[in-house]
Design a protein around this motif. Sequence first.
Motif, PDB file in Angstrom:
ATOM      1  N   VAL A  40       0.552  -1.308   0.207  1.00 51.82           N
ATOM      2  CA  VAL A  40      -0.554   0.422  -0.039  1.00 51.82           C
ATOM      3  C   VAL A  40       0.614   0.824  -0.174  1.00 51.82           C
ATOM      4  CG1 VAL A  40      -1.701   1.492   0.992  1.00 51.82           C
ATOM      5  CG2 VAL A  40      -1.796  -0.818   1.317  1.00 51.82           C
ATOM      6  N   SER A  41       1.158   1.711  -1.357  1.00 50.39           N
ATOM      7  CA  SER A  41       1.939   2.978  -1.442  1.00 50.39           C
ATOM      8  C   SER A  41       1.755   3.815  -0.782  1.00 50.39           C
ATOM      9  CB  SER A  41       3.042   3.596  -2.638  1.00 50.39           C
ATOM     10  OG  SER A  41       1.843   2.840  -3.742  1.00 50.39           O
ATOM     11  N   LYS A  42       0.834   4.472  -0.811  1.00 47.27           N
ATOM     12  CA  LYS A  42      -0.394   5.842  -0.076  1.00 47.27           C
ATOM     13  C   LYS A  42       0.887   6.338   0.396  1.00 47.27           C
ATOM     14  CE  LYS A  42      -4.149   6.468   3.396  1.00 47.27           C
ATOM     15  NZ  LYS A  42      -4.260   5.706   4.349  1.00 47.27           N
ATOM     16  N   THR A  43       0.543   7.620  -0.523  1.00 48.57           N
ATOM     17  CA  THR A  43       0.910   9.269  -0.317  1.00 48.57           C
ATOM     18  C   THR A  43       2.673   8.892  -0.257  1.00 48.57           C
ATOM     19  OG1 THR A  43       2.238   8.279   2.506  1.00 48.57           O
ATOM     20  CG2 THR A  43      -0.708   9.580   1.896  1.00 48.57           C
ATOM     21  N   LYS A  44       3.253   7.531  -0.419  1.00 52.27           N
ATOM     22  CA  LYS A  44       4.393   7.768  -0.765  1.00 52.27           C
ATOM     23  C   LYS A  44       4.769   8.249  -2.413  1.00 52.27           C
ATOM     24  CE  LYS A  44       5.787   5.924   3.133  1.00 52.27           C
ATOM     25  NZ  LYS A  44       5.998   6.999   4.227  1.00 52.27           N
ATOM     26  N   SER A  45       6.025   8.650  -3.237  1.00 52.18           N
ATOM     27  CA  SER A  45       6.558   9.408  -3.777  1.00 52.18           C
ATOM     28  C   SER A  45       6.616   8.478  -4.966  1.00 52.18           C
ATOM     29  CB  SER A  45       8.068   9.908  -3.553  1.00 52.18           C
ATOM     30  OG  SER A  45       9.020   9.072  -3.425  1.00 52.18           O
ATOM     31  N   VAL A  46       6.831   8.235  -5.890  1.00 55.17           N
ATOM     32  CA  VAL A  46       7.092   7.287  -7.324  1.00 55.17           C
ATOM     33  C   VAL A  46       8.804   6.666  -6.902  1.00 55.17           C
ATOM     34  CG1 VAL A  46       7.238   7.160  -9.451  1.00 55.17           C
ATOM     35  CG2 VAL A  46       5.504   8.551  -9.291  1.00 55.17           C
ATOM     36  N   PRO A  47       9.010   7.524  -7.197  1.00 53.88           N
ATOM     37  CA  PRO A  47      10.647   7.074  -6.261  1.00 53.88           C
ATOM     38  C   PRO A  47      10.804   5.584  -5.370  1.00 53.88           C
ATOM     39  CG  PRO A  47      11.093   9.844  -6.945  1.00 53.88           C
ATOM     40  CD  PRO A  47       9.482   8.757  -6.716  1.00 53.88           C
TER      41      PRO A  47
END
Length: 244
Positions: A40-47
Amino acid sequence: MAASALESAAATALRSVLSKVHMAAERSGRPVEQVRVVAVSKTKSVPVVRQVYEAGHRVFGENYVQELVEKCPQLPPDIDWHFIGNLQSNKVKTLLGGVPNLDMIETVDSEKIANHLDRAVAALGRKPLKVLVQVNTSGEESKNGVEPSGCVELAKHVRLGCPNLIFSGLMTIGMLDYSSTPENFKSLRKCRTEVCEALGMPEEQCELSMGMSADFFQAIEMGSTNVRIGSTIFGPREYPKKDK
């Protein structure tokens, strides 16, 4: 330098999570291939998301339509995206149109949203979309989801009344109180038994999405096939700071 260290930490954390998932699957008597980890990548940057992708992971989850629509074109097309947040009817076309590699929506909680999805999939000419019926197993007003007593009717509607959707199973968020989660998990398993009896489908074909960072090991032991893990992989969420 700091970003690089953070990305490396996420990949390392992923490996640790996958090791624990393997152990939990063994303890449940199932092969690890029967348990999917949704990062779950909520709020995380693309890199940072890309670093976890480059570590070999391919299944990611997002809670907000706009965030997912913005991230999707910046990341590889072989990612299987899961939408795991509350989906409003007026955002359905934006989500389906903006995320061609959307693999599953885990939060169908009403006939209304199922019908909107069904029509949108048909209008866009997409292949049938996998969905889970979200069940509010904790009875908390703050949680979305159909009541356990209504899970059979909603599952039946998706399975029989929405030809452009694939009923794939059930999902719950459960209570934050760790001591209460076993009851939430038991409730979802009971719903699965009732749904499968009503639809005449084998239970092994009906997924259970339950378990997050704090309780995924126990969820897998209790039969979860899909765990949604955010902070344990990516660290604390990074919400924008408000001006004082």
